[in-house]
Design a protein around this motif. Structure first.
Motif: not given
Length: 385
Positions: A21-22, A71, A75, A18, A25
């Motif tokens: 990929i992200d 981004r 967030n 993750k 987060s």
């Protein structure tokens, strides 16, 4: 074999995919972009708490952190809404102009849909009606709109109208626009430029900064002992040569880690294989993002030895598709641009006064380009070559 792969364990390299990929987060800070984030946060605070609208233009080459920063900010605002009453009425919408089609109608319809949380027709209504829907959605609230790859919009007919209407709308809307084209302002009309705020330049990362960024990804995403400083420095040096592209560096590390799965450590040969794969994938993506007539010119080039022949094939192809062909001069310019992009190679042969100058076309990775291009044209216009 498959059971061991499914369960993982022995020789595993990736601890948390993750992270790659992200990353938003996972990461709580973004190295080397702290000043930009702080300045933008101040503008946002003035907008929310003091009704001072703003518009920023984030400029920089691919992989310099523009979208990552946007981004991250988006967030963080959502988190602050839980803690600060002043932010309760803030609504946000992120739109990648290229991904939605790039036309004024496409961008505004998606933007209206995101701000209204309702289905908005993609066709059949004019630009002014979209703007009214957006203004109604923002009434009594404050909207922060993020337009990524805004150059795709600005270079379209009436693209300026979208920016002008949003910048001058009688509504509490602030804009952050992102572009890889550092000359995007040259495509904007004076009335838009007069309403536009400052440009924020994202400088390319150097090799040392890229190594530091990679070390953060490795720390969070890979098992200890599966990589070393030499591997990170090798990837950083390769990516620094290409305008300090952090996105490329991270992708190479992730792919090399995947290739090393089961072996327990990333080696130079894993990185080298990842580089070859990355270049091939980038070529396919570059082809997909070409304007329509560039794709037709490229397709004609695949069946030609020289530019003159390619233009004849291109004209025939345009006629079949009921498209108006470009002049030979404009076509030749496109071929030169495809050469500059590295998709094809042009070799010029001077045969003297009698023979003149002839431009020959060479296409490296011809089969791969043809496959990607034919699939894309079939998907885009339903035409099978």
């Amino acid at each position: 074999m498959i059971r061991e792969t499914l369960k993982g364990g022995k020789g595993e390299v990736i601890k948390n995919p993750k992270v790659f990929i992200d990353p938003i987060s996972v990461f709580t800070e973004i190295p080397y972009r702290e000043d930009i984030i702080k300045e933008t946060a101040i503008s946002i605070r003035y907008f929310v708490k003091n009704d001072v609208r703003f518009s920023n233009l984030f400029l920089g080459l691919t992989g310099t952190g523009k979208t990552f920063v946007v981004r991250y900010i988006l967030n963080e605002i959502e988190e602050v809404k839980k803690e600060d009453e002043d932010y309760k009425n803030v609504i946000q919408a992120y739109v990648n102009c290229r991904e939605v089609g790039g036309t004024p109608q496409a961008v505004l319809s998606v933007l209206a849909e995101k701000l209204t949380n309702d289905i908005v027709p993609k066709h059949g209504i004019n630009l002014g009606e979209y703007i009214e829907k957006i203004k109604n959605a923002v009434e009594g609230k404050k909207a922060i709109v993020y337009l990524d790859e805004v150059d795709t919009l600005v270079k379209r007919r009436d693209g300026d109208i979208v920016l002008y209407q949003l910048l001058r709308a009688d509504a509490e809307i602030s804009l952050i626009m992102i572009s890889n084209d550092i000359n995007v302002r040259d495509y904007m009309e004076p009335r838009v430029l007069s309403s536009l705020g400052p440009s924020v330049i994202f400088k390319p990362y150097d090799a040392e900064q890229l190594k530091e960024i990679l070390s953060k990804y490795a720390e969070y995403g890979l098992f200890r002992g599966t990589y070393n400083d030499e591997i990170l420095a090798y990837i950083a040096a390769i990516s620094a040569k290409e305008h300090g592209d952090a996105r490329k560096a991270v992708n190479l590390l992730f792919r090399a880690a995947q290739l090393a799965s089961g072996e327990g450590i990333i080696r130079k040969e894993h990185v080298d294989r990842a580089i070859v794969e990355y270049e091939q994938e980038r070529l396919v993506e570059a082809i997909k993002s070409l304007p329509f007539h560039y794709k037709l010119a490229l397709r004609a080039s695949l069946d030609s030895e020289d530019v003159v022949t390619a233009h004849k094939i291109y004209v025939d192809l345009c006629n079949k598709l009921k498209q108006r062909p470009l002049s030979y001069r404009r076509f030749s310019d496109i071929i030169s641009e495809l050469d500059m992009f590295g998709i094809i190679k042009i070799k010029i042969l001077n045969k003297g006064r009698a023979g003149g100058i002839r431009k020959y076309i060479e296409v490296p990775d011809r089969e791969k380009i043809m496959k990607a291009l034919d699939e894309n044209l079939a998907e885009e216009i339903g035409y099978e070559y």
